[in-house]
Scaffold this motif. Sequence first.
Motif, PDB file in Angstrom:
ATOM      1  N   MET A 115       0.830  -1.198   0.000  1.00  0.00           N
ATOM      2  CA  MET A 115       0.000   0.000   0.000  1.00  0.00           C
ATOM      3  C   MET A 115       0.868   1.254   0.000  1.00  0.00           C
ATOM      4  O   MET A 115       2.002   1.236   0.467  1.00  0.00           O
ATOM      5  CB  MET A 115      -0.924   0.003   1.219  1.00  0.00           C
ATOM      6  N   SER A 116       0.363   2.350  -0.522  1.00  0.00           N
ATOM      7  CA  SER A 116       1.133   3.577  -0.649  1.00  0.00           C
ATOM      8  C   SER A 116       0.953   4.475   0.572  1.00  0.00           C
ATOM      9  O   SER A 116       0.024   4.328   1.354  1.00  0.00           O
ATOM     10  CB  SER A 116       0.710   4.328  -1.907  1.00  0.00           C
ATOM     11  N   TYR A 117       1.895   5.433   0.704  1.00  0.00           N
ATOM     12  CA  TYR A 117       1.871   6.419   1.767  1.00  0.00           C
ATOM     13  C   TYR A 117       1.929   7.790   1.105  1.00  0.00           C
ATOM     14  O   TYR A 117       2.794   8.044   0.260  1.00  0.00           O
ATOM     15  CB  TYR A 117       3.074   6.222   2.696  1.00  0.00           C
ATOM     16  N   ILE A 118       1.017   8.681   1.466  1.00  0.00           N
ATOM     17  CA  ILE A 118       0.949  10.009   0.855  1.00  0.00           C
ATOM     18  C   ILE A 118       1.539  11.033   1.818  1.00  0.00           C
ATOM     19  O   ILE A 118       1.151  11.100   2.990  1.00  0.00           O
ATOM     20  CB  ILE A 118      -0.505  10.394   0.507  1.00  0.00           C
ATOM     21  N   ILE A 119       2.494  11.831   1.324  1.00  0.00           N
ATOM     22  CA  ILE A 119       3.094  12.882   2.127  1.00  0.00           C
ATOM     23  C   ILE A 119       2.159  14.083   2.141  1.00  0.00           C
ATOM     24  O   ILE A 119       1.841  14.653   1.104  1.00  0.00           O
ATOM     25  CB  ILE A 119       4.467  13.303   1.555  1.00  0.00           C
ATOM     26  N   GLN A 120       1.702  14.469   3.338  1.00  0.00           N
ATOM     27  CA  GLN A 120       0.756  15.568   3.474  1.00  0.00           C
ATOM     28  C   GLN A 120       1.109  16.452   4.655  1.00  0.00           C
ATOM     29  O   GLN A 120       1.762  16.015   5.614  1.00  0.00           O
ATOM     30  CB  GLN A 120      -0.676  15.030   3.691  1.00  0.00           C
ATOM     31  N   SER A 121       0.686  17.714   4.573  1.00  0.00           N
ATOM     32  CA  SER A 121       0.768  18.657   5.693  1.00  0.00           C
ATOM     33  C   SER A 121       2.183  18.956   6.135  1.00  0.00           C
ATOM     34  O   SER A 121       2.464  19.122   7.320  1.00  0.00           O
ATOM     35  CB  SER A 121      -0.034  18.122   6.899  1.00  0.00           C
ATOM     36  N   THR A 122       3.146  19.010   5.166  1.00  0.00           N
ATOM     37  CA  THR A 122       4.458  19.523   5.517  1.00  0.00           C
ATOM     38  C   THR A 122       4.330  21.022   5.723  1.00  0.00           C
ATOM     39  O   THR A 122       3.470  21.668   5.155  1.00  0.00           O
ATOM     40  CB  THR A 122       5.487  19.241   4.408  1.00  0.00           C
ATOM     41  N   GLU A 123       5.206  21.579   6.553  1.00  0.00           N
ATOM     42  CA  GLU A 123       5.043  22.992   6.875  1.00  0.00           C
ATOM     43  C   GLU A 123       6.359  23.624   7.270  1.00  0.00           C
ATOM     44  O   GLU A 123       7.311  22.953   7.624  1.00  0.00           O
ATOM     45  CB  GLU A 123       4.047  23.168   8.028  1.00  0.00           C
ATOM     46  N   LYS A 124       6.396  24.961   7.165  1.00  0.00           N
ATOM     47  CA  LYS A 124       7.522  25.730   7.689  1.00  0.00           C
ATOM     48  C   LYS A 124       7.099  26.267   9.053  1.00  0.00           C
ATOM     49  O   LYS A 124       6.004  26.797   9.193  1.00  0.00           O
ATOM     50  CB  LYS A 124       7.873  26.882   6.750  1.00  0.00           C
ATOM     51  N   VAL A 125       7.971  26.094  10.041  1.00  0.00           N
ATOM     52  CA  VAL A 125       7.582  26.473  11.400  1.00  0.00           C
ATOM     53  C   VAL A 125       8.319  27.727  11.843  1.00  0.00           C
ATOM     54  O   VAL A 125       9.344  28.092  11.303  1.00  0.00           O
ATOM     55  CB  VAL A 125       7.864  25.325  12.392  1.00  0.00           C
ATOM     56  N   ARG A 126       7.761  28.375  12.859  1.00  0.00           N
ATOM     57  CA  ARG A 126       8.399  29.565  13.393  1.00  0.00           C
ATOM     58  C   ARG A 126       9.665  29.186  14.153  1.00  0.00           C
ATOM     59  O   ARG A 126       9.934  28.019  14.412  1.00  0.00           O
ATOM     60  CB  ARG A 126       7.412  30.320  14.292  1.00  0.00           C
ATOM     61  N   SER A 127      10.431  30.178  14.553  1.00  0.00           N
ATOM     62  CA  SER A 127      11.769  29.958  15.105  1.00  0.00           C
ATOM     63  C   SER A 127      11.770  29.024  16.308  1.00  0.00           C
ATOM     64  O   SER A 127      12.579  28.103  16.385  1.00  0.00           O
ATOM     65  CB  SER A 127      12.383  31.299  15.499  1.00  0.00           C
ATOM     66  N   ILE A 128      10.858  29.242  17.273  1.00  0.00           N
ATOM     67  CA  ILE A 128      10.854  28.405  18.464  1.00  0.00           C
ATOM     68  C   ILE A 128      10.540  26.963  18.114  1.00  0.00           C
ATOM     69  O   ILE A 128      11.078  26.028  18.704  1.00  0.00           O
ATOM     70  CB  ILE A 128       9.863  28.950  19.529  1.00  0.00           C
ATOM     71  N   GLY A 129       9.673  26.765  17.101  1.00  0.00           N
ATOM     72  CA  GLY A 129       9.387  25.404  16.651  1.00  0.00           C
ATOM     73  C   GLY A 129      10.610  24.755  16.031  1.00  0.00           C
ATOM     74  O   GLY A 129      10.896  23.580  16.260  1.00  0.00           O
ATOM     75  N   SER A 130      11.359  25.525  15.230  1.00  0.00           N
ATOM     76  CA  SER A 130      12.584  25.007  14.623  1.00  0.00           C
ATOM     77  C   SER A 130      13.594  24.609  15.688  1.00  0.00           C
ATOM     78  O   SER A 130      14.296  23.605  15.552  1.00  0.00           O
ATOM     79  CB  SER A 130      13.199  26.058  13.703  1.00  0.00           C
ATOM     80  N   GLU A 131      13.679  25.398  16.747  1.00  0.00           N
ATOM     81  CA  GLU A 131      14.602  25.089  17.834  1.00  0.00           C
ATOM     82  C   GLU A 131      14.275  23.734  18.452  1.00  0.00           C
ATOM     83  O   GLU A 131      15.176  22.922  18.714  1.00  0.00           O
ATOM     84  CB  GLU A 131      14.522  26.183  18.902  1.00  0.00           C
ATOM     85  N   TYR A 132      13.008  23.465  18.658  1.00  0.00           N
ATOM     86  CA  TYR A 132      12.635  22.197  19.284  1.00  0.00           C
ATOM     87  C   TYR A 132      12.779  21.027  18.322  1.00  0.00           C
ATOM     88  O   TYR A 132      13.046  19.893  18.748  1.00  0.00           O
ATOM     89  CB  TYR A 132      11.233  22.282  19.890  1.00  0.00           C
ATOM     90  N   GLU A 133      12.648  21.271  17.038  1.00  0.00           N
ATOM     91  CA  GLU A 133      12.912  20.204  16.076  1.00  0.00           C
ATOM     92  C   GLU A 133      14.395  19.839  16.091  1.00  0.00           C
ATOM     93  O   GLU A 133      14.752  18.664  15.935  1.00  0.00           O
ATOM     94  CB  GLU A 133      12.463  20.638  14.685  1.00  0.00           C
ATOM     95  N   THR A 134      15.261  20.828  16.292  1.00  0.00           N
ATOM     96  CA  THR A 134      16.696  20.547  16.374  1.00  0.00           C
ATOM     97  C   THR A 134      17.035  19.831  17.674  1.00  0.00           C
ATOM     98  O   THR A 134      17.851  18.905  17.696  1.00  0.00           O
ATOM     99  CB  THR A 134      17.507  21.848  16.244  1.00  0.00           C
ATOM    100  N   LYS A 135      16.402  20.232  18.757  1.00  0.00           N
ATOM    101  CA  LYS A 135      16.596  19.504  20.013  1.00  0.00           C
ATOM    102  C   LYS A 135      16.158  18.048  19.859  1.00  0.00           C
ATOM    103  O   LYS A 135      16.823  17.128  20.350  1.00  0.00           O
ATOM    104  CB  LYS A 135      15.809  20.175  21.140  1.00  0.00           C
ATOM    105  N   ALA A 136      15.039  17.847  19.162  1.00  0.00           N
ATOM    106  CA  ALA A 136      14.545  16.488  18.946  1.00  0.00           C
ATOM    107  C   ALA A 136      15.541  15.689  18.114  1.00  0.00           C
ATOM    108  O   ALA A 136      15.778  14.499  18.379  1.00  0.00           O
ATOM    109  CB  ALA A 136      13.183  16.532  18.254  1.00  0.00           C
ATOM    110  N   LEU A 137      16.140  16.323  17.108  1.00  0.00           N
ATOM    111  CA  LEU A 137      17.135  15.633  16.281  1.00  0.00           C
ATOM    112  C   LEU A 137      18.338  15.211  17.129  1.00  0.00           C
ATOM    113  O   LEU A 137      18.786  14.055  17.056  1.00  0.00           O
ATOM    114  CB  LEU A 137      17.571  16.556  15.145  1.00  0.00           C
ATOM    115  N   LEU A 138      18.860  16.130  17.933  1.00  0.00           N
ATOM    116  CA  LEU A 138      20.033  15.809  18.740  1.00  0.00           C
ATOM    117  C   LEU A 138      19.701  14.829  19.861  1.00  0.00           C
ATOM    118  O   LEU A 138      20.561  14.048  20.284  1.00  0.00           O
ATOM    119  CB  LEU A 138      20.651  17.092  19.293  1.00  0.00           C
ATOM    120  N   TYR A 139      18.451  14.849  20.319  1.00  0.00           N
ATOM    121  CA  TYR A 139      18.001  13.812  21.256  1.00  0.00           C
ATOM    122  C   TYR A 139      18.087  12.438  20.589  1.00  0.00           C
ATOM    123  O   TYR A 139      18.629  11.478  21.163  1.00  0.00           O
ATOM    124  CB  TYR A 139      16.570  14.089  21.718  1.00  0.00           C
TER     125      TYR A 139
END
Length: 341
Positions: free
Chosen positions: A1-25
């Motif tokens: 079965m296929s998977y559809i990529i949906q709802s990608t987004e650009k986030v504000r600065s504080i959101g980007s910071e937490y995405e980087t923390k999540a990556l390093l975690y």
Amino acid sequence: MSYIIQSTEKVRSIGSEYETKALLYLMNFRLDSNEINYYVIDFFNDLTGMSSMGDKLWDIQSKASKNTNAKALGREMVTLYKNYMSSLTFNHYILFVGGLAKTIRIDNNKNFFGIENVTEKALKSITLGLKEESQSKTYIDSTKVTDENVENFLKVVQIVVDDKKNSEYVKSIIKTSVKLLPSDEVLDSIFDEVKDKQSLKKNSIVENIVINTSHEALNYSRHLTGEEIRLMAISRIINRNPLDIGVPASFYDIIRDLPTHKKKDYVLNGQIGVAKAISNKNNIDNFWIFFESVYFVTLENPDVNVNAIFDKLDKNLMGNCPEFDLISIKYFIATVKDGIL
């Protein structure tokens, strides 16, 4: 079965910071961190770790809010739930949050936990919030939002509460003694560089793309590797990228008398050895120990050449880094020397 990529987004600065923390975690703070090779950005979710063969996935939703209540916590799990119900197999579902209301956890000292550490009252609110949010999303089949599915999903979700400064997340990349660690200002600048690289990956549009296997995500260049992130840290410490095109000036003493084609071979050999050492996450501790030795021997002997620095190094430390041979070690020494002196 296929998977559809949906709802990608650009986030504000504080959101980007937490995405980087999540990556390093993901990269450094889990028992299974060494199994993760790719960090796929804003594709399946805010961030998804992927094994080297693309057959194992760590899915993360990150939220910056500091005092999230139970119902809001459930709402924030909606993309994780979407992936749980999808045709792809995700091995871990992780919600990375900035903070929680004190009424959610049984033991508020635990910053990594599952529903076993959630109060009964909070669990009911989490369930309600998740159901309401899932039913409101067009990308989730409402018939799949059942009590049984939600209950089973909540049993496997892991919640991580951020408890570190940006600089602390970067310190975890540099796996060596405190002596080599740069100042918090430099550590913060490394964090910002990783964050910027992460954000740049969102510039391409991937909405409504259809894939059949998880590893197809790598076709869209929305990922970073552990090697790239370690290279950012090393480059800041020695003030140059050790894999940049061009020959370190200090390396010319080694290759001066060689024929032209041999000079190119030596440079390529050196760069390959350095790249292998940085990319081998299973031996990265020994690499950092050796790097520290090169760094301080070079600082202590600013007026000697690469060969003299080589002779002063602990040969046992070299032996612990089999990715290096004699030429690539001297190339690495030259790179460090030219960067810090």
